[in-house]
Scaffold this motif. Structure first.
Motif, mmCIF file in Angstrom:
data_model
loop_
_atom_site.group_PDB
_atom_site.id
_atom_site.type_symbol
_atom_site.label_atom_id
_atom_site.label_comp_id
_atom_site.label_asym_id
_atom_site.label_seq_id
_atom_site.Cartn_x
_atom_site.Cartn_y
_atom_site.Cartn_z
ATOM 1 N N THR A 524 -24.262 -98.027 -55.534
ATOM 2 C CA THR A 524 -25.384 -97.181 -55.924
ATOM 3 C C THR A 524 -26.684 -97.855 -55.557
ATOM 4 O OG1 THR A 524 -24.100 -96.386 -57.764
ATOM 5 C CG2 THR A 524 -26.458 -95.977 -57.854
ATOM 6 N N LEU A 527 -27.159 -97.799 -51.881
ATOM 7 C CA LEU A 527 -27.502 -96.447 -51.460
ATOM 8 C C LEU A 527 -28.957 -96.145 -51.788
ATOM 9 C CD1 LEU A 527 -26.427 -93.745 -50.362
ATOM 10 C CD2 LEU A 527 -25.911 -93.091 -52.695
ATOM 11 N N VAL A 528 -29.361 -96.567 -52.981
ATOM 12 C CA VAL A 528 -30.741 -96.322 -53.387
ATOM 13 C C VAL A 528 -31.706 -96.992 -52.426
ATOM 14 C CG1 VAL A 528 -32.442 -96.940 -55.119
ATOM 15 C CG2 VAL A 528 -30.298 -95.921 -55.824
ATOM 16 N N LEU A 531 -31.662 -95.127 -49.097
ATOM 17 C CA LEU A 531 -32.329 -93.831 -49.184
ATOM 18 C C LEU A 531 -33.834 -93.992 -49.292
ATOM 19 C CD1 LEU A 531 -30.071 -91.704 -51.551
ATOM 20 C CD2 LEU A 531 -30.555 -91.307 -49.149
ATOM 21 N N TRP A 532 -34.253 -95.043 -49.931
ATOM 22 C CA TRP A 532 -35.686 -95.280 -50.107
ATOM 23 C C TRP A 532 -36.329 -95.542 -48.750
ATOM 24 C CZ3 TRP A 532 -39.740 -94.071 -52.229
ATOM 25 C CH2 TRP A 532 -40.836 -94.908 -52.437
ATOM 26 N N GLU A 535 -36.420 -92.231 -47.060
ATOM 27 C CA GLU A 535 -37.501 -91.415 -47.620
ATOM 28 C C GLU A 535 -38.836 -91.763 -46.983
ATOM 29 O OE1 GLU A 535 -37.721 -89.111 -50.013
ATOM 30 O OE2 GLU A 535 -39.764 -89.258 -50.806
ATOM 31 N N PRO B 230 -44.984 -87.392 -55.130
ATOM 32 C CA PRO B 230 -45.152 -88.745 -55.672
ATOM 33 C C PRO B 230 -46.523 -89.327 -55.357
ATOM 34 C CG PRO B 230 -43.090 -88.561 -54.465
ATOM 35 C CD PRO B 230 -43.813 -87.295 -54.248
ATOM 36 N N TYR B 288 -31.758 -90.621 -57.196
ATOM 37 C CA TYR B 288 -31.616 -91.908 -56.506
ATOM 38 C C TYR B 288 -32.989 -92.504 -56.214
ATOM 39 C CZ TYR B 288 -26.577 -91.721 -55.814
ATOM 40 O OH TYR B 288 -25.237 -91.722 -56.026
ATOM 41 N N MET B 289 -33.917 -91.634 -55.798
ATOM 42 C CA MET B 289 -35.261 -92.139 -55.503
ATOM 43 C C MET B 289 -35.927 -92.673 -56.766
ATOM 44 S SD MET B 289 -36.067 -92.124 -52.398
ATOM 45 C CE MET B 289 -34.447 -92.774 -52.321
ATOM 46 N N LYS B 298 -44.459 -92.740 -60.271
ATOM 47 C CA LYS B 298 -43.627 -92.330 -59.140
ATOM 48 C C LYS B 298 -42.217 -92.033 -59.615
ATOM 49 C CE LYS B 298 -45.044 -93.615 -54.596
ATOM 50 N NZ LYS B 298 -45.023 -94.513 -53.473
ATOM 51 N N TYR B 302 -40.381 -88.502 -58.993
ATOM 52 C CA TYR B 302 -39.095 -88.261 -58.324
ATOM 53 C C TYR B 302 -38.103 -87.620 -59.276
ATOM 54 C CZ TYR B 302 -40.179 -90.426 -53.879
ATOM 55 O OH TYR B 302 -40.699 -90.676 -52.655
#
Lengths: 586, 499
Positions: A524, A527-528, A531-532, A535, B230, B288-289, B298, B302
């Motif tokens: 997790t 993945l975070v 993904l960040w 993003e 955000p 997740y963010m 922030k 999210y």
């Protein structure tokens, strides 16, 4: 809905939790003890029936279903709450702790009297979020981390339960908390939710991980309510589900095997909760009246003696500040009363005749025989022997006898001893007069525990275990003398067994215990992080990229506006010619 | 009560104009802004009590010709879908004024004017029954919000304000195109009710649906159109964040319900699987963010992406539980996220930090604040007994009725949201007090408590007694679903033949 007044015992606990911050000094202890007494009276006054039905989002919430089964669990929960609060009386000014315990017990009672799955879910969540505070309030790094893992695991179970209930609602239009056939994704999810709470391996790591990190009093409460509430839910929702027989038998062995490795006294006891709950889960799976009676009776007895054992271990930790077997020893001189009371718990869990475990566990064993489940019966017997070996012999030996650690402390505060004494009294009482417990069971009891056959059989196994312990004691000694003698093979054999336990099994346990880490938490987190980056670089990058491209070109285009008339005229001529040419060509 | 809606729009607007002309000290400005917004709130409560829940028809309708040559009217009215959102707006505005009481020290008058203009525009958006009027209000909201971020915001405010403005403006332009297309296709009218229930050609439905979708998805915001949010939150002052998260995001959900579903039902039905999938992606992705964030604002921003995913999921499962859950969830999210941003603002006022790592050990010095924070955190991840549980439960039931796998994935979002909120709760309650904070932390004062108590009350009022709140929207939702339910899915071949 049954007519008549019903004061929900859970309501007493919730109200008590709300009142507690406003009560100070000596009055607080009185209030704490009064709450379970009041709840108990409320329960005694209630006649069987269905109370407190509320319409909720088109469904019925049934908050007060009183029948023999719910009353049995209600009685023992309230009794245990009383004992637990006596045990914690010496702690001054811990409002948050007491309030969390009150809400926790209230949640457990809420589940027990629920007549529909939505209420069960709601009260399970209440239990979860109050119980985690009993761990976190230990306020050290280990307990914060363990509490977090505890809550994650239970959130998974809670979400399974919620998902299962919703699917069940969509498919059958009903959320009644009645025996449910495992015939679809909905009931399976509900069952998984309960199995997480019952600490069925491999979903059990949270228990042995979190309970030893809880506060001293907190662990006493934790040991009584979460898993037994799950057992209640299984009895109510899934009696006779065959898979549970095997799961239960494996649990019973699993808990005993892992207790072999334990040095932490409360973790050792925690593993034995898993083992004991295994007996109950197996009995639920058998599903006969005798088996369900056995599961209920064993839950009742188990709460008392496991509470007693945790109280004993807690008393030792409270007085010495140490929790490892290797750091303790020789405490029989300074804590004889604690030792005696602990041993009553030890004999009870080992199912010695005249102690409570005997009259309940033998019911489960008899049910296994009745259903011709010989393998299961053998596995449960094996687990019984292992239980005596660890909780009845090894733990007290290393804590109270064995090599003297030189620690000299006094007996714990009187309230702790009173609480333990009360539990011990009940353990012996049930063992001597089992009819009092049997009268409370959900089905009529036609069962006699004290037959010659059963008593002798049990004693044989227990005595052989004790004999084995004495023989093996030399090998368990931390510093064995190495001498080459004829007993070399014998020694090596024992060592080999110990090595097996210490290495592959320990590794497997670590793997299982850390599974949430390697399988869930670490991925997790990775993945975070990934993904960040995605993003910022891709999603936001596209937006900002478009903006900066526009910006850059705008600045370049600006130069066209030079302010010179000739340039504009030239641009016009070029533009018109391009237009004309393209018109002619195409 | 006949002119109630007009008064709701024009009272704050008139107040803003008068404030602009009067010279007074800041204290006087604050009190009058508070008085105006509270008066508006009371009026909206009166509207709620006079509201007839038995009918789906628009109520408190007012119609005045505005530009007759184009059939444009000043037409307003409320039904079960919009009334709770109007109430949410009038509730959060006085709270915004209170949140800015000491936090805003420069240009106080201008700030309060911006808030009041904002309130008028937001109410107007929710009650407009004429498409042009709606669009005017919709666009009018951008200006005060742009100013609130760009003038009173943090160090990087210009970047965020422009990003917010351009991003939402891009969506609005598509909305305007869709409005004009519908004007010609629907018989030269901007009357929202007349534009519903017409059978537009497949091509019109296709293009109008996607124009609507982009406009509203940016506002909600849906993955992958969410990155303005955000940034805007981090730079906005507390009041700006409360309005942004509490009300502005709801405009997107409201747009889907008011325009997208009833006007282009066939297209909505056809493309609902895509929107549902995107919603579930948003639920998980947003969560997740949120886990990756080090800034509290922030993080909550999210988490809004994640929670609003439940709203769009509920809308596009197209059954009554889902839609009612979605509407309730919009209100819930407004209450809870508004409260969380308010709380972050209160923390920032004391410490000048919004970092997660500084939000440690606050239970000792600020017990009331910590209790409230825990309450709203639990409400945020849908603890039973709080309002979000009801909303999320209904959406999940609706989702499981429609699609098992998507619903199961959405359920996982519940674990993640508990995960990121509890991480903060744990350290806030049990972590060691940060030594770098020079001044001792003071607990909430009366003004701050007054701002937050209505929100706490609503968390439990909706969580424990959801029935009355749902009955308000019942008739309107059933009517809406009847409009969509009669539709047959579009055929791809219909769409691809251009006129």
């Amino acid at each position: 809905m049954t007519e008549g007044f019903f004061l929900h015992p859970a309501a007493v606990f919730f109200l008590g939790a709300a009142l507690l911050p406003w009560v100070r000094g000596r009055l607080r202890g009185v209030t704490l003890l009064l709450i379970p007494v009041l709840a108990g009276l409320a329960l005694l006054a209630a006649s069987p029936g269905v109370y407190g039905v509320y319409a909720f989002l088109g469904q019925e919430l049934i908050l007060g279903r009183v029948d023999a089964l719910s009353r049995l669990f209600g009685v023992i929960f309230i009794l245990m709450a009383f004992i637990g609060f006596v045990y914690g009386l010496h702690e001054k000014g811990k409002t948050g702790h007491c309030a969390a315990a009150l809400i926790y017990v209230g949640g457990a009672l809420g589940v027990v009297f629920s007549g529909d799955y939505i209420s069960v879910f709601i009260f399970s969540e209440v239990m979860l979020f109050s119980s985690v505070f009993l761990i976190w309030l230990q306020r050290d790094a280990a307990s914060l981390a363990a509490g977090f893992r505890y809550i994650l695991m239970h959130l998974f179970g809670g979400v399974c339960l919620l998902g299962g209930v919703v699917i069940q609602l969509v498919e059958t239009g009903s959320t009644a908390f009645e025996p449910t056939a495992v015939n679809g994704i909905g009931p399976i999810l509900i069952l998984i939710g309960f199995l997480v709470n019952a600490a069925v391996p491999p979903l059990s790591a949270w228990l042995s991980d979190a309970y030893p990190e809880a506060t001293v009093t907190g662990a006493v409460f934790l040991s009584a309510f979460t898993t037994k509430t799950a057992v209640y839910c299984l009895i109510r929702g899934f009696p006779g589900t065959e898979e549970l027989v095997w799961l239960g038998a494996v649990m019973a062995i699993y808990g005993v095997v892992y207790a072999v490795l334990e040095n932490d006294i409360r973790r050792l006891l925690a593993y034995h909760i898993i083992s004991q709950v295994g007996f109950m889960v197996a009995a639920v799976g058998m599903g006969t009246e005798l088996a369900l009676n056995g599961a209920s009776a064993h839950a009742f007895a188990h709460i008392l003696y496991k509470g007693l054992l945790f109280m004993g271990a807690g008393a030792v930790i409270h007085m010495t500040g140490k929790r490892k077997l290797t750091e303790l020893g020789g405490l029989y001189r300074s804590m004889p009363i604690t030792l005696t009371l602990y041993m009553i718990g030890g004999f009870s869990i080992s199912a010695f005749p005249l102690f409570s475990g005997f009259v309940s566990k033998s019911m489960v064993l008899a049910a296994a025989q009745e259903s011709h489940l010989t393998t299961i019966w053998l596995m449960l017997m094996l687990a019984s022997a292992g239980t005596f070996l660890h909780t009845g012999l090894k733990l007290p030996y290393y804590v109270f006898f064995g090599k003297d650690s030189g620690i000299r402390v006094s007996e714990p505060p009187a309230n702790m001893l009173w609480a333990m004494g009360l539990a011990a009294l009940l353990c012996v009482g049930i063992g001597v007069a089992p009819q009092t417990l049997y009268a409370l069971l959900p089905y009529a009891v036609d069962y006699a525990p004290y037959t010659t056959h059963k008593v002798v059989g049990t004693l044989q196994i227990l005595l052989f275990t004790a004999l084995g312990f004495m023989l093996l004691l030399k090998q368990l000694d931390p510093e064995p003398k190495i001498s080459l003698d004829t007993d070399w093979f014998y020694r090596k054999g024992a060592r080999g067994l110990l090595w097996l336990a210490a290495h592959p099994i320990a590794r497997a346990d670590a793997l299982l215990g850390e599974a949430y880490l390697t399988l869930i938490l670490n991925p997790t987190e990775r993945l975070v992080q990934w993904l960040w980056v995605f993003e910022r670089r891709v999603i936001d990058g596209a937006v900002n990229g478009a903006a900066s491209v526009t910006h850059a070109y705008a600045f370049r285009m600006r130069r066209i506006q030079s302010g010179q008339l000739q340039h504009y005229a030239l641009a016009m001529v070029v533009g018109v010619s391009v237009f004309l040419v393209s018109l002619i060509l195409f | 009560m006949k002119y109630a809606l007009s008064i709701l729009i024009f009272l704050p607007l008139a107040g803003a104009v008068i404030l602009g002309f009067i010279r007074g000290n800041d204290r006087w400005v604050r009190w009058s802004a508070l008085g105006l917004s509270v008066a508006n709130f009371l009026l909206s409560v009166a509207v709620l009590f006079a509201f007839n829940t038995a009918t789906h028809e628009m109520q408190f309708v007012e119609r005045y010709p505005w530009a007759p040559s184009f059939n444009i009217e000043f037409a307003v009215g409320v039904d079960g879908i919009s009334i709770l959102l109007v109430l949410l707006t009038t509730l959060l505005c006085p709270i915004c004024v209170l949140a800015s009481w000491t936090a805003i020290t420069s240009r106080v008058k201008e700030f309060m004017i911006a808030i009041l203009v904002m309130e008028a525009a937001m109410i107007g958006t929710f009650v407009a029954l004429d498409f042009i009027l709606f669009f005017v209000f919709w666009e009018a909201m951008l200006i005060p919000m742009y100013l609130i971020i760009g003038v009173w915001g943090g160090p990087n405010r210009i970047y965020s304000a422009i990003k917010f403005f351009l991003y939402t403006l891009a969506g609005s332009l598509l909305l305007l195109v869709a409005i004009i297309v519908l004007y010609f296709a629907g018989g030269h009218t901007f009357n929202i009710q007349s534009l519903m229930g017409q059978s537009y050609s497949a091509t019109v439905q296709f293009w109008v649906f996607w124009a609507f979708f982009i406009a509203f998805a940016i506002k909600i915001p849906m993955f992958p159109l969410h990155t303005w949010l955000p940034d805007a939150h981090v730079e906005a002052p507390a009041a700006g964040s409360i309005i942004l998260a509490g009300i502005l995001l709801k405009m997107g959900g409201y747009g889907f319900l008011r325009f997208c579903l009833p006007m282009v039902p066939q297209a909505s039905l056809t493309f609902s699987p895509i929107i549902m999938t995107l919603s579930v992606v948003a639920i998980l992705y947003g969560a997740y963010m949120a886990l990756a964030q080090t800034d509290l604002k922030k993080l909550i921003a999210y988490s809004s992406v994640s929670h609003m995913g439940f709203v769009t999921l509920g809308i596009f499962v197209l059954n009554s539980r889902g839609v009612e859950g979605a509407i309730l969830q919009m209100v819930n999210h407004g209450i809870v996220t508004g409260a969380l941003f308010l709380a972050i603002g209160q923390f920032y006022d004391r410490t000048h930090s919004r970092l997660v790592e500084d939000f440690v050990g606050i239970a000792k010095p600020m017990p009331i604040y910590a209790t409230l924070w825990v309450t709203f955190s639990f409400a945020s991840f849908g603890f039973p007994g709080t309002n979000s549980f009801i909303g999320e439960f209904l959406v999940l039931v609706g989702a499981f009725e429609r699609h098992l796998l998507l619903a199961a994935a959405a359920t996982l979002g519940l674990i993640l949201s508990a995960f990121y909120m509890l991480r903060i709760v744990r350290q806030a309650l049990f972590g060691p007090v940060v030594k770098s904070l020079s001044t001792p932390l003071a607990d909430l004062n009366i003004r701050e408590l007054v701002a937050v108590i209505p929100l706490v009350a609503l968390v439990f009022a909706i969580g424990l007694y959801p029935g009355p709140w749902l009955s308000v929207m019942h008739a309107s939702v059933n009517h809406l679903l009847a409009q969509v339910g009669a539709a047959a899915p579009l055929q791809i071949t219909d769409v691809l033949t251009l006129p």
